[in-house]
Design an enzyme around this catalytic site. Sequence first.
Site, PDB file in Angstrom:
ATOM      1  N   LYS A  21       0.186   4.796  -9.159  1.00 12.37           N
ATOM      2  CA  LYS A  21       0.500   4.045  -7.942  1.00 12.37           C
ATOM      3  C   LYS A  21      -0.616   4.211  -6.905  1.00 12.37           C
ATOM      4  CE  LYS A  21       3.313   4.797  -4.358  1.00 12.37           C
ATOM      5  NZ  LYS A  21       4.412   5.484  -3.737  1.00 12.37           N
ATOM      6  N   ASP A  76       6.351   0.648  -5.340  1.00  9.37           N
ATOM      7  CA  ASP A  76       6.930   1.729  -4.532  1.00  9.37           C
ATOM      8  C   ASP A  76       8.438   1.479  -4.414  1.00  9.37           C
ATOM      9  OD1 ASP A  76       7.283  -0.281  -2.696  1.00  9.37           O
ATOM     10  OD2 ASP A  76       6.327   0.771  -1.041  1.00  9.37           O
TER      11      ASP A  76
END
Length: 215
Positions: free
Chosen positions: A126, A145
């Site tokens: 991420k 997220d």
Amino acid sequence: MRKRGPALAAHALEILARLKREYPDAHCELDFETPLQLLVATILSAQCTDKRVNMVTPELFRAYPGASELASAKPAELEDMIRSTGFFRNKTKSLLGMSAAIVERHAGEVPQTMDELVKLPGVGRKTANVVLGNAFATNVGVVVDTHVGRLVVRLGLTSDTDPVKVEQTLMKLFPRDDWALLSHLLIFHGRRVCIARTPRCAECVLGDICPSSRV
Ligand code: SF4
């Protein structure tokens, strides 16, 4: 019933088009000027709001302008500076390990590939996607997220909750050029309208095409 195949692809593109119209200025809400600053800010943003990170980073960036300065920081001083972002001991370890690895392996410059980025301490897929998409304008994947994860399920794009699977699905459904922007659009919408506890479906531009609309 959940859409599949071409109907799902069309649904995805309609969502993208509407969110682009709604949020023409969607962008990364972490303040940064260099790839290293974005990497640092993204590490600090775990379990913390971007607003809080942006309050902490100006002093941090002044005190440690490059990877070598950050790698030589005194742990206690760094901890004090980032304390308010939470999990400050772990984050301090990540910042020190990440910056030392950048100095040792990459001559002080943030690497520009997914493979190299995820080998840095404290950097997962991420974080690497955030840096690649926003500091290097390279779309290698999609940032998933909590906002993105929540919205894609509500919007019927996937029923998966595993971020890795969600990312794979989004990469198939959306044009590569839009991957970084897609995350910003979903995060903007998730912060302003499709809020976790009380989504504002009555004001939502996706209301008539969202299977979770409460209106
Ligand atoms: S209609 Fe409601 S649940 Fe669906 S995206 Fe909009 S705010 Fe979220």
